[in-house]
Every structure is written in C-alpha cells, then in structure tokens.
Design a protein around this motif. Sequence first.
Motif, PDB file in Angstrom:
ATOM      1  N   LEU A 259     -10.110   3.892   4.998  1.00 54.50           N
ATOM      2  CA  LEU A 259      -8.876   4.017   4.033  1.00 54.50           C
ATOM      3  C   LEU A 259      -8.965   3.134   2.738  1.00 54.50           C
ATOM      4  CD1 LEU A 259      -5.819   5.231   6.633  1.00 54.50           C
ATOM      5  CD2 LEU A 259      -7.413   6.566   5.437  1.00 54.50           C
ATOM      6  N   PHE A 260      -9.813   2.437   2.655  1.00 52.04           N
ATOM      7  CA  PHE A 260      -9.788   1.509   1.297  1.00 52.04           C
ATOM      8  C   PHE A 260      -9.854   2.227   0.253  1.00 52.04           C
ATOM      9  CE2 PHE A 260     -11.224  -1.991   4.450  1.00 52.04           C
ATOM     10  CZ  PHE A 260     -10.240  -2.941   4.213  1.00 52.04           C
ATOM     11  N   HIS A 261     -10.357   3.462   0.200  1.00 53.58           N
ATOM     12  CA  HIS A 261     -10.031   4.152  -1.245  1.00 53.58           C
ATOM     13  C   HIS A 261      -8.814   4.774  -1.510  1.00 53.58           C
ATOM     14  CE1 HIS A 261     -10.556   7.309   1.908  1.00 53.58           C
ATOM     15  NE2 HIS A 261     -10.318   8.352   0.769  1.00 53.58           N
TER      16      HIS A 261
ATOM     17  N   VAL B  51      -5.884   2.902   0.025  1.00 51.91           N
ATOM     18  CA  VAL B  51      -4.864   1.775   0.171  1.00 51.91           C
ATOM     19  C   VAL B  51      -5.578   0.476   0.451  1.00 51.91           C
ATOM     20  CG1 VAL B  51      -2.794   2.785   1.190  1.00 51.91           C
ATOM     21  CG2 VAL B  51      -4.356   1.913   2.522  1.00 51.91           C
ATOM     22  N   ILE B  52      -5.381  -0.560  -0.441  1.00 45.52           N
ATOM     23  CA  ILE B  52      -5.911  -1.982  -0.169  1.00 45.52           C
ATOM     24  C   ILE B  52      -6.012  -2.482   0.985  1.00 45.52           C
ATOM     25  CG2 ILE B  52      -4.463  -3.515  -1.378  1.00 45.52           C
ATOM     26  CD1 ILE B  52      -8.151  -3.354  -2.000  1.00 45.52           C
ATOM     27  N   CYS B  53      -4.698  -2.220   1.815  1.00 46.48           N
ATOM     28  CA  CYS B  53      -4.517  -2.920   2.979  1.00 46.48           C
ATOM     29  C   CYS B  53      -4.289  -2.036   4.124  1.00 46.48           C
ATOM     30  CB  CYS B  53      -3.180  -3.694   2.749  1.00 46.48           C
ATOM     31  SG  CYS B  53      -3.414  -5.197   1.641  1.00 46.48           S
ATOM     32  N   PRO B  54      -5.343  -1.049   4.406  1.00 51.50           N
ATOM     33  CA  PRO B  54      -5.002  -0.354   5.672  1.00 51.50           C
ATOM     34  C   PRO B  54      -5.097  -1.043   7.005  1.00 51.50           C
ATOM     35  CG  PRO B  54      -7.598  -0.390   4.815  1.00 51.50           C
ATOM     36  CD  PRO B  54      -6.706  -1.122   3.769  1.00 51.50           C
ATOM     37  N   HIS B  55      -5.721  -2.381   6.934  1.00 50.38           N
ATOM     38  CA  HIS B  55      -5.522  -3.230   8.156  1.00 50.38           C
ATOM     39  C   HIS B  55      -3.931  -3.250   8.364  1.00 50.38           C
ATOM     40  CE1 HIS B  55      -6.131  -5.460   4.541  1.00 50.38           C
ATOM     41  NE2 HIS B  55      -6.000  -6.462   5.317  1.00 50.38           N
ATOM     42  N   TYR B  56      -3.331  -3.429   7.305  1.00 52.38           N
ATOM     43  CA  TYR B  56      -1.958  -3.653   7.604  1.00 52.38           C
ATOM     44  C   TYR B  56      -0.931  -2.515   7.994  1.00 52.38           C
ATOM     45  CZ  TYR B  56      -2.007  -8.311   4.987  1.00 52.38           C
ATOM     46  OH  TYR B  56      -2.385  -9.561   4.653  1.00 52.38           O
ATOM     47  N   LEU B  57      -1.490  -1.388   7.420  1.00 56.06           N
ATOM     48  CA  LEU B  57      -1.106  -0.162   8.039  1.00 56.06           C
ATOM     49  C   LEU B  57      -1.168   0.173   9.438  1.00 56.06           C
ATOM     50  CD1 LEU B  57       0.415   2.671   7.279  1.00 56.06           C
ATOM     51  CD2 LEU B  57      -1.825   3.441   6.354  1.00 56.06           C
ATOM     52  N   PHE B  58      -2.407  -0.117   9.824  1.00 56.96           N
ATOM     53  CA  PHE B  58      -2.526   0.355  11.328  1.00 56.96           C
ATOM     54  C   PHE B  58      -2.008  -1.082  12.274  1.00 56.96           C
ATOM     55  CE2 PHE B  58      -6.198   2.810   9.701  1.00 56.96           C
ATOM     56  CZ  PHE B  58      -5.901   3.831  10.603  1.00 56.96           C
ATOM     57  N   GLU B  59      -1.700  -2.263  11.581  1.00 54.34           N
ATOM     58  CA  GLU B  59      -0.895  -3.184  12.218  1.00 54.34           C
ATOM     59  C   GLU B  59       0.676  -2.751  12.588  1.00 54.34           C
ATOM     60  OE1 GLU B  59      -0.234  -7.918  12.562  1.00 54.34           O
ATOM     61  OE2 GLU B  59      -1.559  -6.947  10.971  1.00 54.34           O
ATOM     62  N   ILE B  60       1.145  -2.140  11.237  1.00 52.09           N
ATOM     63  CA  ILE B  60       2.202  -1.571  11.359  1.00 52.09           C
ATOM     64  C   ILE B  60       2.569  -0.557  12.726  1.00 52.09           C
ATOM     65  CG2 ILE B  60       4.204  -0.204  10.483  1.00 52.09           C
ATOM     66  CD1 ILE B  60       3.375  -1.822   7.829  1.00 52.09           C
ATOM     67  N   LEU B  61       1.550   0.318  12.644  1.00 49.81           N
ATOM     68  CA  LEU B  61       1.308   1.277  13.693  1.00 49.81           C
ATOM     69  C   LEU B  61       1.172   0.989  15.084  1.00 49.81           C
ATOM     70  CD1 LEU B  61      -1.092   4.256  12.306  1.00 49.81           C
ATOM     71  CD2 LEU B  61       1.220   4.319  12.959  1.00 49.81           C
ATOM     72  N   GLU B  62       0.498  -0.250  15.061  1.00 48.64           N
ATOM     73  CA  GLU B  62       0.603  -1.121  16.385  1.00 48.64           C
ATOM     74  C   GLU B  62       1.872  -1.452  16.847  1.00 48.64           C
ATOM     75  OE1 GLU B  62      -2.174  -4.386  17.630  1.00 48.64           O
ATOM     76  OE2 GLU B  62      -2.995  -4.105  15.503  1.00 48.64           O
ATOM     77  N   PHE B  63       2.731  -1.932  16.220  1.00 49.05           N
ATOM     78  CA  PHE B  63       4.144  -2.452  16.535  1.00 49.05           C
ATOM     79  C   PHE B  63       4.929  -1.313  16.563  1.00 49.05           C
ATOM     80  CE2 PHE B  63       1.879  -6.688  14.971  1.00 49.05           C
ATOM     81  CZ  PHE B  63       2.420  -7.185  16.220  1.00 49.05           C
TER      82      PHE B  63
ATOM     83  N   LYS C 133      -3.487   2.613  -3.672  1.00 51.37           N
ATOM     84  CA  LYS C 133      -2.180   2.196  -3.411  1.00 51.37           C
ATOM     85  C   LYS C 133      -2.165   0.699  -2.685  1.00 51.37           C
ATOM     86  CE  LYS C 133      -0.189   5.493  -5.572  1.00 51.37           C
ATOM     87  NZ  LYS C 133       0.658   5.194  -7.045  1.00 51.37           N
ATOM     88  N   ALA C 134      -1.188   0.297  -2.330  1.00 52.83           N
ATOM     89  CA  ALA C 134      -1.000  -1.026  -1.706  1.00 52.83           C
ATOM     90  C   ALA C 134      -1.061  -0.971  -0.143  1.00 52.83           C
ATOM     91  CB  ALA C 134       0.281  -1.899  -1.819  1.00 52.83           C
ATOM     92  N   LEU C 135      -0.488   0.036   0.503  1.00 55.03           N
ATOM     93  CA  LEU C 135      -0.156   0.212   1.894  1.00 55.03           C
ATOM     94  C   LEU C 135      -0.102   1.585   2.561  1.00 55.03           C
ATOM     95  CD1 LEU C 135       0.448  -1.343   4.434  1.00 55.03           C
ATOM     96  CD2 LEU C 135       2.830  -1.188   4.213  1.00 55.03           C
ATOM     97  N   ILE C 136       0.943   2.523   1.690  1.00 51.34           N
ATOM     98  CA  ILE C 136       0.646   3.735   2.134  1.00 51.34           C
ATOM     99  C   ILE C 136       0.050   4.666   1.207  1.00 51.34           C
ATOM    100  CG2 ILE C 136       2.603   5.638   2.698  1.00 51.34           C
ATOM    101  CD1 ILE C 136       4.630   3.138   2.904  1.00 51.34           C
ATOM    102  N   PRO C 137      -0.856   5.578   1.744  1.00 54.45           N
ATOM    103  CA  PRO C 137      -1.496   6.327   0.859  1.00 54.45           C
ATOM    104  C   PRO C 137      -0.653   7.468  -0.066  1.00 54.45           C
ATOM    105  CG  PRO C 137      -2.479   6.389   3.084  1.00 54.45           C
ATOM    106  CD  PRO C 137      -0.917   5.568   3.015  1.00 54.45           C
ATOM    107  N   TYR C 138      -0.972   7.363  -1.170  1.00 55.53           N
ATOM    108  CA  TYR C 138      -0.355   8.392  -2.310  1.00 55.53           C
ATOM    109  C   TYR C 138       0.870   7.978  -2.438  1.00 55.53           C
ATOM    110  CZ  TYR C 138      -4.086  11.100  -0.740  1.00 55.53           C
ATOM    111  OH  TYR C 138      -5.361  11.749  -0.403  1.00 55.53           O
ATOM    112  N   ILE C 139       1.500   6.727  -1.927  1.00 55.15           N
ATOM    113  CA  ILE C 139       2.982   6.463  -2.213  1.00 55.15           C
ATOM    114  C   ILE C 139       3.304   5.058  -2.701  1.00 55.15           C
ATOM    115  CG2 ILE C 139       5.246   6.305  -0.863  1.00 55.15           C
ATOM    116  CD1 ILE C 139       4.318   8.384   1.061  1.00 55.15           C
ATOM    117  N   PHE C 140       2.888   4.178  -1.911  1.00 61.85           N
ATOM    118  CA  PHE C 140       3.060   2.734  -2.038  1.00 61.85           C
ATOM    119  C   PHE C 140       1.855   1.817  -2.156  1.00 61.85           C
ATOM    120  CE2 PHE C 140       4.047  -1.618  -1.178  1.00 61.85           C
ATOM    121  CZ  PHE C 140       4.825  -2.078  -2.234  1.00 61.85           C
TER     122      PHE C 140
END
Length: 258
Positions: free
Chosen positions: A189-191, A193-205, A251-258
Amino acid sequence: MMETLDFLYPSSSFITTMSMINILGLSFFGFLEMMGINLQYSKLWNPNSKRIKVSSRTGMLLLYSPAFLVGFASFWIFPEKGFRPLLVTAALTIHFFKRILEVLFVHKYSGGMVLDSIILISSGYSTTTATMIHAQHIAQGFMEPAIDLKCPGILLFSVGICGNFYHHYLLSKLRGKGEKGYKIPKGGLFHQVICPHYLFEILEFVGVFFISQTLYSLSFTISTTLYLIGRSYATRKWYISKFENFPRETKALIPYIF
C-alpha cells in the motif's frame, strides 16, 4: 463500577481515569508530531542532539522488551483467566514478541535513538499493557457485553499484524547490504500511503479492543490512532522535504483521504 455502553464491560473509576490520561497524553504527543516536535526515533530523530543516544537496534529492543515481559508474566500472575482475558493477553504478548523479532531479524538501521524518548515510549507500552490486562481481569465476574465482538476482533488483529509485518518487510528490502540511506518505499500500500504499517497497526489495536471490550482498550485504540495520525503526517512531510520526486498523491495514513 461505572455503567458503560452495551458493547463494553463496566469500568472502575481507576480504569476510567487511566483511560482519560491515555487519550489526553497520546493526543498531545500526536499534536506535537504534527507541529514538528517529534519523538526521537526512526527517520525523525536528530543526530545532532546533545542528549544521550543509543543505536536504533538497542533502542528498539528497549522499547518492546519490557511490554513483552509484562504480557508474558501475566499468564502466571492471572492464571485463572477466562477465554477473553487469555485472548487479550495473548494478542498483546504476540504483538510485542513480533516487534522484537522484527528488530532482531528484519529491520535495517541507519541512525540512533535518544534515551529519554526510549524511556518515555517503553514505560508507556509497559504501563498500557499492564493496565489493559488488569482492566480485563477486573471485568471478570460481570455480565458479558450485549454485543460480543471477539470473533471480528480476532480477524482484525490477524489482518493487522500480518499487514504490519508485510510492510515492515518491504521497508527492510529497500536497502541493500551496507546501505544506510533512505529511499521512497514501494510495493503493497506504499503507493497509496507512506505509512501503511501504521494503518495496519491501528487495525491490530482495533482488533484488540474488539476482543477486550473494555473502556481502557477503547481509549488506547483511540489514542494510538491519534498519535499515529500525527506521526504519519510528520513522516510524509519528511519525505516531501527529502525527495523532490515524492508522489504528492501519496497520502500519510488513510488511502485517498489523509
């Protein structure tokens, strides 16, 4: 005990207070990240800082090991656990054990970490892990929430931890042997958002909260999300400042949004 929503266990005054502290504290640090006042780790650390520094590998081990030990020890501290507390403890312990394994065998390092940031983050992880397990322990004996979210929680946690690992793996492959410079991440998902690892960490929690269904786990998920929003914003800003060819549509964290 304080009455809460149908999808939460009742909460004590102590857990409610800790929940508020959690949200206020991490929200504040997330705001500081967006303002450019960053915790000193990863690419956002300042190598010219006069504060005590350690290598990134050592620093990361110090971040995650205490929280892992708290989770691991709690299997013996609370041996009478039911199924839900066992799942919560296992999820937290697995999360931090995975991070330790990544530190040892996946990540490649180029910088260092400032000791006071390590102490702050490590103590936060440890306190949060202990409080979340304690909150689950004292919730036992009360009626189960009207809405049981354990199964979707296990699914979200599994997707989150796998997606987080995959994108950490992609980051590790950006550098060849002996390379220390940064590159624009590609793949996954790097294309988007620049932090997809953060996005998936949020999903974890979010998954951990669904499994736990306590007020404290909800507060931790909200506060972690707010902090990572700030950190991802700062990370994207850093990439834009370092790479002229950084794709502005990423984007930073959320595709197409932020």
